[in-house]
Design an enzyme around this catalytic site. Structure first.
Site, PDB file in Angstrom:
ATOM      1  N   HIS B 460       0.838  -1.203   0.000  1.00  0.00           N
ATOM      2  CA  HIS B 460       0.000   0.000   0.000  1.00  0.00           C
ATOM      3  C   HIS B 460       0.870   1.250   0.000  1.00  0.00           C
ATOM      4  O   HIS B 460       1.747   1.399   0.846  1.00  0.00           O
ATOM      5  CB  HIS B 460      -0.917   0.018   1.239  1.00  0.00           C
ATOM      6  CG  HIS B 460      -1.863   1.173   1.248  1.00  0.00           C
ATOM      7  ND1 HIS B 460      -2.013   2.026   2.306  1.00  0.00           N
ATOM      8  CD2 HIS B 460      -2.709   1.633   0.299  1.00  0.00           C
ATOM      9  CE1 HIS B 460      -2.918   2.945   2.025  1.00  0.00           C
ATOM     10  NE2 HIS B 460      -3.357   2.739   0.825  1.00  0.00           N
ATOM     11  N   HIS B 461       0.640   2.121  -0.982  1.00  0.00           N
ATOM     12  CA  HIS B 461       1.317   3.416  -1.072  1.00  0.00           C
ATOM     13  C   HIS B 461       0.270   4.521  -1.083  1.00  0.00           C
ATOM     14  O   HIS B 461      -0.261   4.860  -2.140  1.00  0.00           O
ATOM     15  CB  HIS B 461       2.132   3.539  -2.365  1.00  0.00           C
ATOM     16  CG  HIS B 461       3.344   2.661  -2.422  1.00  0.00           C
ATOM     17  ND1 HIS B 461       4.019   2.432  -3.605  1.00  0.00           N
ATOM     18  CD2 HIS B 461       4.007   1.968  -1.461  1.00  0.00           C
ATOM     19  CE1 HIS B 461       5.053   1.635  -3.353  1.00  0.00           C
ATOM     20  NE2 HIS B 461       5.073   1.331  -2.071  1.00  0.00           N
ATOM     21  N   GLU B 462      -0.048   5.070   0.062  1.00  0.00           N
ATOM     22  CA  GLU B 462      -0.883   6.269   0.076  1.00  0.00           C
ATOM     23  C   GLU B 462       0.041   7.448  -0.191  1.00  0.00           C
ATOM     24  O   GLU B 462       0.975   7.696   0.572  1.00  0.00           O
ATOM     25  CB  GLU B 462      -1.594   6.428   1.419  1.00  0.00           C
ATOM     26  CG  GLU B 462      -2.345   7.760   1.563  1.00  0.00           C
ATOM     27  CD  GLU B 462      -3.375   7.995   0.463  1.00  0.00           C
ATOM     28  OE1 GLU B 462      -4.208   7.107   0.241  1.00  0.00           O
ATOM     29  OE2 GLU B 462      -3.312   9.054  -0.183  1.00  0.00           O
ATOM     30  N   GLU B 531      -8.473   6.935  -5.957  1.00  0.00           N
ATOM     31  CA  GLU B 531      -8.630   8.388  -6.120  1.00  0.00           C
ATOM     32  C   GLU B 531      -7.960   8.920  -7.378  1.00  0.00           C
ATOM     33  O   GLU B 531      -7.985  10.133  -7.618  1.00  0.00           O
ATOM     34  CB  GLU B 531      -8.121   9.181  -4.899  1.00  0.00           C
ATOM     35  CG  GLU B 531      -8.906   8.940  -3.634  1.00  0.00           C
ATOM     36  CD  GLU B 531      -8.331   7.806  -2.795  1.00  0.00           C
ATOM     37  OE1 GLU B 531      -7.163   7.467  -2.997  1.00  0.00           O
ATOM     38  OE2 GLU B 531      -9.068   7.256  -1.970  1.00  0.00           O
ATOM     39  N   GLU B 549      -9.989   2.787  -8.164  1.00  0.00           N
ATOM     40  CA  GLU B 549     -11.188   3.069  -7.404  1.00  0.00           C
ATOM     41  C   GLU B 549     -11.991   4.070  -8.250  1.00  0.00           C
ATOM     42  O   GLU B 549     -12.843   3.673  -9.039  1.00  0.00           O
ATOM     43  CB  GLU B 549     -10.837   3.647  -6.034  1.00  0.00           C
ATOM     44  CG  GLU B 549     -12.057   3.882  -5.176  1.00  0.00           C
ATOM     45  CD  GLU B 549     -11.679   4.647  -3.906  1.00  0.00           C
ATOM     46  OE1 GLU B 549     -12.191   4.274  -2.844  1.00  0.00           O
ATOM     47  OE2 GLU B 549     -10.907   5.632  -3.982  1.00  0.00           O
ATOM     48  N   GLU B 555     -16.010   1.676   0.988  1.00  0.00           N
ATOM     49  CA  GLU B 555     -15.653   2.439   2.182  1.00  0.00           C
ATOM     50  C   GLU B 555     -16.778   3.373   2.623  1.00  0.00           C
ATOM     51  O   GLU B 555     -16.934   3.649   3.811  1.00  0.00           O
ATOM     52  CB  GLU B 555     -14.366   3.233   1.962  1.00  0.00           C
ATOM     53  CG  GLU B 555     -14.468   4.267   0.857  1.00  0.00           C
ATOM     54  CD  GLU B 555     -13.134   4.977   0.569  1.00  0.00           C
ATOM     55  OE1 GLU B 555     -12.132   4.684   1.230  1.00  0.00           O
ATOM     56  OE2 GLU B 555     -13.126   5.824  -0.344  1.00  0.00           O
TER      57      GLU B 555
END
Lengths: 749, 749
Positions: B460-462, B531, B549, B555
């Site tokens: 995961h890379h936010e 996003e 997404e 969510e």
């Protein structure tokens, strides 16, 4: 109400010698105010300090207070003294003394949330008391002051946006100033000399509107370092130190015509949203400079996270112009060296395949086959060469041979990499890859050839201001440099910034320039950044930042020329923050002698030689063509001999825009070199050699303008005289109009 | 004047079956105009095509012409036919047929320079004739059209800036539309269903103003893919294909109230400079959609270099709603696969440490010690843990065990890396480094543990939308993934874009998203970007883009919930451009049962199961907690069994916002799976199994809502029935309000 005791007294702090006096207090409105004097004479009249924050759409309820201008109380004061001597990795002197008195005042500001609509659903919105604190820190030196704002980490000042910093510098009179038009994207204008009161009327003619980067914002906006001289002979200089991850500061002068800060400048090529003072605050008095930061694409000036601080705002002062040049105030206000190992950093003399391209005789580009170039689509090996490509194997070898023969360390080669067919002002993101050479530039062979002769190639990365593209390719580009043995890169930022809307001197761009320097350091690469923001002494912390352009360099001698006094101003202004890669050394000043360019350099050969001393830099180019130096090989001997790192430097004479004479002792030797550079008036003086070692004899070679030398009519007339000198001897120096003098003093034994 | 012959005739092109008809001509003003019909019924009434360029400060004299709207002449026309069948790396079907007729028209536009001031010094400024050409290319399919603008390389159209694209789609009536408010930074609103004429009055309530990313621009601005239905039963869908290095398109509806394109939307949180049509052009007719591109920080829409082209603008049409879902028009308009080796790309079922953080039961962050975090300054091993950190060794092992036991391929872990203490909407550039784990996440041990059980971790890379920071760290982050055996990354772009002023769907950001996909491919890493901009079929060209997404996902069931019909709309809109990582599978829909969150998901368990079929994606999550699946293990059997890659897909029933039923044949097997999902009305139908192999028997398991099931009152009521079926059998299906049905058909022998 706050429980801790509040102090209301004014603080006064003297510099160690007492020459400089600082006063700080809160005025009736709780606005931070300071004054500064020198030997009892006013330098800065009462001036306010403060910032306006911007309302952020993400601010939580009650936290959208934006005023950091007034309403403060003093919560704490600390006065300390500091005295240390440190050694720079390279520099004008072996030792630098950092001696100051410091005054740090903690200011608190309290406010109540605006009355909210309170209901059962939002009890948390009840009005409540808020509190912020900031610290203003002053360092008072014998030759000036530094001041900065510090923002401690705290719940009510955590992340914030800066709308404008409003640091004031109220001058005590209508000083003479040497100024450049304030501009978000260029620093390459000619310096204007005028009274402060004349700036507005001179402003439009001071802008070179033909420069496609021009982005001026106010008719009284000027750049720093700003050198001034008062009618009673005080030299005053305003600049900044340690500008990292913060926008570069300009100054906007309040004069009798000022109606608001800042009015939009009609006719400017970049639209700018005016940023007036909040109406609650009256305009400052005439002759007040107010800070004006470079905006980002949205018009805001900074995005901050506490704990953090602004750069230091500096005011240097003396009654002796030489002190303006010998001061280390800017370096001292920067942080110590951040690199563990600096053994790979070295001062460098270099030549390069460059001047003939600037002049227009050869090209950076390789082909004229395409109206535009996609790097990914073109096989350059199949293009028709334009026959003008400068960075070819044969020519580069010629330069390597020349460097090896003459003791130059490196050879810069511009235009070696693909993409130069269309690179500037195109809004072209993917403009260069920094790793692919043109077919006629054999990168492996040329580096091996250079190394076999004890010379290195100097890398060139023109980013075309497409910073996103450069950051994407930088790691690979540095790896390529490591692979082939390059240890220095000249970077360039010509044209408009990509991402679009940003400016050369914004917070984001300043972060980028420093990011490049830090990444380069990991690869043991020295950086010489052109068109980057004007330096503020960061080379103390990151000494692999060995040079910057950030002003009007020698290239302008091929773009119409610069005034003869240009190089007598730069050391007072541009060089305050760090060395400039001015690329001196033009011997054949009439470019039409060897090209189609009818520009000419307004300097004599001896003037060119003098620049290796008067324009201090650890990176010095011999910019003219090898064949031109071979024509004047006896004069070129000085460039062969001159050092570019020093144990000692003594400014013998100085007056802004008139003349500068300096003597420097070469690093690790007993040899001295003297350079004197003057304006179009010429200059005569007698220099007493009392700085030489007692009892030691020196072989002295004087490179002097001939009697009839003149920068326009007779620039190549010089006389070389050799004699033996000792301590106490006097040298009578004659500098022609636009000329100079260069002297080597080689110690015997 | 141009010498080449000019054509003036209108062109008419039919799709291969003749169902779709396209007409193109120049109107009296030389404006490119097209019409489109389906089985003789109008779909697009006469609509103009064209672009406005922006005046660039660097444009040379005479080259500042900005009109690409009118004044054209036809210089060339080409009509061709194309028919090819290709195989996607993953997809809904094994083979995809790409069959169209193409019409490409070359248009030229001539103009004279404005009369210049001619003098001895500037003879080059004499007025002269200029010429530009562009190509408009149409592809006419049986289920719709694609059209795009192409800009050949030429002297007078080389680099250019786009002020706005003005592609019109004039609808033939007041259709029903399923629309999202047009927005530069979010796509996560709930879909509105209204007549076109009602969009303006519905607009403000359609915007979730509490979403901090909202950046709407017009009261009739909507997003694509826009699904419509005419009163006479035509299904029409407008979207785009192959949007690469170009701004994402919105549509602005001209209605009776429209005074100008585009008026500023008062109250929008992001200021926007209106971009009206040039006054020379009249407003289009009501019911016309006009393209509106996402701007960069300066308000402009694109910086282009020829040769180049726009994305395809698509209009899909049918009188059968199922064709909207089975069409491959968008994929077909994209370029073939650009990767040589795709063996490392694989469809994936996964679970993850995620839902409990979304719900608020655990945290991404590790400590509450600091009001703000500088990654470089904090030693997390010395922080006080907040005791709520989700991504800890113990929990991750629990998920790995669960995945291994249930045949899930990977385990996503969010919040594993340092920096989550303050990451969103802070304007914080250096927000994550993507390589440093929290102290309680042993990256080496956990990956080894997973691999020992045949499972991989999913990275995961936010980015927190700090794209500059992500690009600086990406290479190292991907190297870390390669080192530990990750082969897929979920990226995120929450919050405002850095560089400041840019938007999520601008040209620059679209370039960034694709840059990440390309760089990831070099490391054999699959990308699932949240996003990021809504997809446009680029997964054909870069099949390692396995998911996005780009819409309101599961969510939101924890943020107040979505309407029951939400998932019956998405396949008609968001999924047109590519798969969505919807993260289905919520079994315990009342979140208050196990957390402090009082949101609830408006779906039954069987509805959740159906989504694994009706929301096609090669990446399918089992999003609920392991313990929740263990409570309903018999229902979870379907998730264990269901495939996520297919040889064949048959849409059995479909109506936007009402119901979707689809049967899919699992890749490389003879097994079929059927899913049916309905809205709050429930749905009943009889499905005939005529697609099964003749003579083959299938073990059929039906997961059906119980008779009294209901998304609100009784969501966990289901009946599992097993029987043996064969070709031609009929299944009577009952779907509860907000429910669905899921069926597995496992082939015998």
């Amino acid at each position: 109400m706050l429980a801790m005791p509040l102090m209301a007294m004014a603080a006064e702090v003297s510099s160690p010698s007492g020459n400089v006096q600082l006063k700080f207090y809160l005025d009736n409105g709780g606005r931070p105010t300071y004054e500064m004097s020198y030997k009892g004479r006013p330098v800065v009249l009462p001036s306010h300090l403060g910032l306006e924050l911007a309302r952020d759409k993400h601010a939580s309820a009650g936290m959208d207070e934006t005023d950091l201008m007034a309403g403060f109380q003093i919560a704490d004061e600390q006065t300390t003294e500091f005295d240390e001597t440190w050694q720079p990795v390279w520099g004008e002197t072996k030792d630098i003394r950092n001696h100051y008195r410091e005054y740090a005042v903690t200011l608190i500001r309290q406010w109540r949330s605006a009355p909210p609509v309170v209901g059962p659903g939002n009890p948390q919105l009840a009005p409540r008391q808020h509190l912020r604190n900031i610290v203003i820190r002053f360092r008072v030196y014998d030759e000036g002051i530094g001041l900065r704002y510090e923002f401690p980490q705290q719940q009510e000042l955590n992340y914030f946006l800066i709308r404008e910093e409003r640091t004031e510098f109220r001058m005590a009179g209508d000083h003479t100033a040497w100024w450049l038009p304030g501009d978000y994207d260029t620093q390459e204008q000619e310096t204007q000399q005028s009274k402060l009161s004349e700036i507005r009327q001179r402003f439009r003619e001071a802008v070179n509107w033909g420069n496609s980067s021009v982005a001026v914002f106010s008719e009284t906006g000027v750049q720093t370092a700003l050198q001034m001289k008062s009618d009673d002979g005080l030299y005053i200089n305003i600049h900044e130190a340690a500008c990292a991850d913060y926008a570069t500061m300009h100054l906007e002068l309040v004069d009798e015509q000022t109606k608001a800060l800042t009015t939009e400048l009609q006719g400017a090529s970049n639209a700018y949203t005016p940023n007036p003072l909040p109406s609650a605050y009256p305009l400052p008095q005439p002759f007040t400079f107010v800070s004006h930061l470079t905006p980002d694409a949205t018009g805001l000036k900074g995005a901050m996270q506490t704990p953090c601080q602004t750069p230091w705002r500096t005011v240097m002062v003396s009654d002796d112009a030489r002190d303006m040049l010998s001061s280390n105030l800017i370096l001292n206000l920067n942080e110590p060296c951040a690199l563990d190992d600096t053994s790979w950093i070295h001062p460098t003399k270099y030549c390069g395949v460059w001047w003939e391209m600037i002049v227009g005789k050869s090209q950076w580009s390789y082909t004229w086959d395409y109206p535009s170039v996609y790097l990914s689509n073109i096989d350059y090996s199949k293009c028709k060469p334009n026959g003008r490509h400068g960075a070819n194997n044969e020519k580069v070898k010629r330069y390597i041979d020349f460097a090896a023969k003459n003791g130059l360390d490196e050879v810069l080669v511009e235009g070696w990499n693909v993409g130069w067919e269309d690179w500037a002002n195109m809004w072209k993101r993917d403009v260069f890859d920094f790793v692919t050479a043109y077919p006629d530039f054999d990168i492996k062979m040329l580096n091996e050839y250079a190394h076999s002769k004890g010379v290195r190639l100097l890398m060139h990365h023109e980013t075309s201001s497409s910073t996103q593209n450069y950051e994407r390719h930088m790691e690979q580009a540095f790896q390529l440099m490591n692979k082939y043995g390059y240890d220095a890169v000249k970077t360039g930022y010509v044209g408009d910034i990509i991402p679009r809307g940003d400016h050369h001197y914004s917070q984001s761009m300043n972060n980028h320039y420093l990011y490049v320097v830090k990444e380069a350091a990991k690869h043991h690469i020295m950086v010489n950044a052109h068109e980057a923001t004007r330096p503020t002494g960061l080379c103390r912390t990151y000494p692999n930042l060995v040079g910057n352009e950030s002003a009007r360099g020698t290239e302008y001698e091929a773009f119409g020329g610069s005034r003869p006094d240009h190089t007598c101003i730069l050391p007072f202004t541009r060089l305050q923050g760090g060395p400039m890669d001015y690329t001196p050394g033009i011997f054949v000043t009439r470019l039409s002698e060897w090209s189609d360019n009818d520009s000419w350099a307004r300097i004599t050969i001896c003037g060119s030689l003098a620049l290796y001393l008067t324009m201090y830099s650890p990176l010095q180019m011999a910019a003219d063509l090898p064949e031109h130096y071979e024509r004047f090989d006896d004069a070129f001997q000085f460039i062969r001999d001159v050092a570019c790192d020093w144990d000692e430097s003594i400014y013998l004479e100085a007056e802004p825009a008139d003349y500068i004479t300096v003597a420097r002792k070469a690093k690790g030797t007993n040899n001295w070199f003297i350079g004197g550079k003057c304006d179009e008036q010429g200059h005569q003086s007698v220099i007493k050699l009392d700085f030489l070692d007692k009892g030691r004899k020196y072989d002295c070679t004087i490179y002097a303008d001939a009697k009839d030398a003149h920068y326009e009519t007779n620039p190549q007339a010089y006389v070389i005289t050799k004699r033996v000198v000792k301590q106490g001897d006097k040298l009578k120096l004659n500098e022609a109009p636009g000329g100079g003098v260069a002297i080597s003093l080689m110690a015997r034994e």
